[in-house]
Motif scaffolding. Structure first.
Motif, PDB file in Angstrom:
ATOM      1  N   UNK A   1       5.897  -9.762   3.948  1.00 49.56           N
ATOM      2  CA  UNK A   1       5.186  -8.538   3.552  1.00 49.56           C
ATOM      3  C   UNK A   1       5.938  -7.302   4.001  1.00 49.56           C
ATOM      4  N   UNK A   2       6.447  -7.367   5.223  1.00 49.37           N
ATOM      5  CA  UNK A   2       7.150  -6.229   5.804  1.00 49.37           C
ATOM      6  C   UNK A   2       8.315  -5.817   4.904  1.00 49.37           C
TER       7      UNK A   2
ATOM      8  N   UNK B   1       1.466  -5.434  -0.407  1.00 46.46           N
ATOM      9  CA  UNK B   1       1.082  -5.617   0.992  1.00 46.46           C
ATOM     10  C   UNK B   1      -0.418  -5.897   1.082  1.00 46.46           C
TER      11      UNK B   1
ATOM     12  N   UNK C   1       3.999 -14.588   6.687  1.00 46.53           N
ATOM     13  CA  UNK C   1       3.460 -13.239   6.828  1.00 46.53           C
ATOM     14  C   UNK C   1       4.563 -12.218   7.029  1.00 46.53           C
ATOM     15  N   UNK C   2       5.774 -12.666   7.374  1.00 50.08           N
ATOM     16  CA  UNK C   2       6.842 -11.696   7.636  1.00 50.08           C
ATOM     17  C   UNK C   2       7.390 -11.072   6.365  1.00 50.08           C
TER      18      UNK C   2
END
Lengths: 105, 376, 169
Positions: free
Chosen positions: B131-132, B154, B128-129
């Motif tokens: 995406x940032x 995103x 999930x990191x």
């Protein structure tokens, strides 16, 4: 084995972050930044909860359970908060809280 | 004297294991990307009836090495209007979690960087990191195509994280552990988790295609609509880090998760006698899925963004929720008996396969009606 | 040779990073920078949780705060154009009073906070099993209520941002 870092240090960091977030909420004008500062305050509370749960009081992990609930509340708050900011922006293109006076009556 | 795995002294084995794991990780990430790019080009060429790369080296095997050298020696161009700090930071934010996720992959018995008891949670967290980094890349490029690409990406990644995690949860429910090693060990016999939880696998496979931004879900970098999405302003090795290393590294991670969770990881004939054989089995299984990804890429057309979101929220997530509910209830109702879960799961797979054409037909009908109405 | 000092060093680095990045969120001009500093604070906070031996909470922290909340906030920032104003206008009118008020509260609380002593030795093993037993045992009803809260937030957010005009489809 005694831990290298005392419990008080963790709680102090938590308090420092909490007051930084508090100052942000009270002083910034931008609604999104205020939301971010509220998140910082919630996270500071999380640190205190986990530290007490791991190092203090009874032997189970009850404090950490509340952290999970704080996660839930934080996620819900950001979703609804951003939705409010976006819909407020749509009716009246301002993001700064002191300019949104429509609710003031 | 205590004897560790492979008959080596444990005192030497512990650091040796770490070194081997790091070496294997770098090998898999760096050379794996080179190999996979070559494979991708060759397989697409075969499917499209072309020859593919054939100039450099035998069968064009050295083509990707030549490309890598070209990328490394290129000038590092950065447009003036981009935001310097964010622009340079974005590839690192995307790349580092991908490398970190190799820590918990079990390549063979006793051959894993760290057997975390939250291994699977750790992997989803790192996934999930990324995406940032993609959002930041899109924003920092100061280019509307990049920004739209980043935002699309995103939205897509956050949406597809939901069915992905829901699929993983069913496996965790059945196995009863989040550790990758425990999950592998639980599938000792020929009855791997895939036979019990096929729907979870299908859901994860589709979500994984979206998570790694691959066709038919490669909207963030849709060339025909968005130039190259969030990659537009990047060039040279920054582009290489973004696209080549990260995308193919993520494909490897995702395929390793599939191998471990549903197909028994390192388990295979002869592993009990010779543990090092596990690496061979693991790599073989991973590359079967990598080939499947490439096959899908060469076969399916790209979806539209609204179809993508519709499919995720209206088909995949409800079915995954039904799957979790059924699995949990059946686990409590028939403890120790996996047959009911397997039956429900295969029924869900059948439902998904048969529902898709029906859905498509209905969509076409409403589309025709709308065009007729607008024409009238 | 003992590595106990490493924990202290790690704690010092993380504490400085958390306080520094937290202050940057409040003071920095551009909102995107502020959001990134916030993400950094959250990451360091996950490091703090790891120091406390709460690896499950740390993983959730990164998953929810960095992976979801920061991205959501960046989304919000990008959909609302942020005009560049003078730095003097960043803060509201009541800023001096607010600062005095917060400082007045913060100093005694910080002194009180750092006075806590460890009540028991650091628990062995991770926090996955104890957390799960508490969450799905004694706290099962609050857990269900939390799920209802999430559902309400989901529906509420959709209702708030849904456009009434149907022609945009």
């Amino acid at each position: 084995m005694t831990p290298a870092v005392p419990l008080g240090a963790f709680i102090a960091v938590s308090a420092a972050l909490f007051f930084i977030g508090c100052a942000g909420v009270l002083t910034r004008r931008n609604a999104v930044v205020i939301l971010m500062c509220v998140e910082l305050m919630l996270n500071a509370a999380n640190l205190a909860l986990v530290a007490f749960s791991r190092r203090y009081g009874a032997t189970d992990e009850r404090g950490s359970v509340f952290v999970v609930f704080v996660f839930v509340v934080a996620a819900a708050e950001v979703a609804v908060g951003l939705a409010i900011v976006l819909s407020a922006y749509r009716t009246r293109p301002v993001v700064n809280v002191d300019e949104a006076r429509a609710m003031k009556g | 004297m205590p004897i560790g795995p492979f008959g080596i002294d444990p005192g030497i084995w512990a650091p040796l294991r770490l070194l081997l794991a790091v070496a294997l990780t770098l090998f898999l990430v760096l050379n794996g990307a080179l190999l996979m790019i070559y494979l991708e080009r060759k397989i697409q060429a075969i499917i499209q009836d072309r020859t593919g790369p054939h100039h450099v080296g035998p069968f064009g095997l050295l083509q990707t090495f030549a490309d890598a050298i070209k990328l490394l020696s290129k000038e590092d161009v950065r447009a003036k209007a981009t935001d310097k700090a964010f622009f340079l930071m974005a590839p690192m934010i995307v790349f580092s979690p991908m490398v970190a996720s190799f820590v918990v992959l079990p390549f063979a018995p006793d051959f894993v960087g760290a057997d975390l008891n939250i291994g699977l949670l750790y992997l989803t967290t790192l996934g999930s990191m990324a995406v940032l980094g993609i959002v930041i890349a899109g924003w920092a490029s100061n280019n509307k195509y990049s920004l739209i690409g980043g935002l699309r990406s995103a939205g897509q990644l956050i949406s597809y994280e939901v069915p992905q995690i829901l699929s993983l949860v069913t496996v965790v429910l059945v196995v009863g552990s989040l550790s990758m090693v425990d999950i592998t060990r639980s599938q000792a016999g020929p009855f791997v988790n895939f036979l019990v939880l096929p729907f979870a696998f299908v859901g994860y496979f589709i979500a994984a295609l979206a998570e790694t931004n691959r066709t038919p879900f490669d909207l963030p970098e849709a060339e025909s609509e968005l130039v190259a999405g969030y990659l537009t302003e990047y060039s040279g090795m920054r582009w290489g880090t973004f696209l080549a290393l990260t995308e193919y590294g993520e494909v490897t991670v995702v395929c390793s998760i599939m191998t471990t969770l549903w197909f028994g990881g390192w388990q295979g004939p002869g592993v009990d006698a010779l543990p090092a054989l596990g690496i061979v089995w693991f790599t073989l299984k991973v590359y079967v899925f990598v080939l499947a990804f490439m096959w899908v890429r060469a076969t399916l057309p790209r979806m539209r963004i609204d179809q993508l979101m519709d499919f995720c929220w209206k088909v995949l997530i409800p079915m995954a929720l039904v799957n979790i509910l059924a699995t949990a209830v059946l686990l409590l109702a028939f403890p120790g008996n996996l047959w009911p879960i397997a039956i429900v799961n295969w029924a869900l797979v059948a439902a998904l396969v048969f529902a898709l054409p029906a859905l498509q037909k209905r969509r076409l009908r409403t589309f025709r009606e709308r065009t007729r109405l607008s024409a009238a | 040779m003992t590595f106990d000092f490493l924990e202290m060093v790690l704690f010092a680095i993380l504490a400085i990073a958390i306080v520094g990045a937290g202050a940057a969120v409040v003071l920095v001009g551009r909102i995107t920078s502020a959001a990134l500093f916030m993400a950094f604070t959250f990451l360091c906070m996950a490091g703090m949780f790891l120091l406390l031996g709460a690896e499950t909470i740390a993983a959730f922290q990164v998953l929810i705060y960095v992976g979801a909340i920061t991205v959501l906030i960046l989304y919000g920032v990008m959909f609302t154009p942020q005009g560049s104003r003078d730095y003097g206008l960043f803060f509201q009118k009541q800023t001096p009073w607010a600062i005095v008020f917060v400082a007045f509260l913060a100093v005694p609380v910080m002194v009180f906070a750092s006075s806590f002593q460890d009540g028991r030795p650091l628990a062995r093993g991770g926090d996955l099993v104890p957390l799960a037993t508490s969450l799905f045992g004694d706290f099962a009803y609050p857990f269900e209520v939390a799920s209802v809260l999430l559902l309400a937030a989901l529906v509420g957010a959709i209702v708030l941002v849904k456009r009434d005009d149907e022609e945009i489809r």
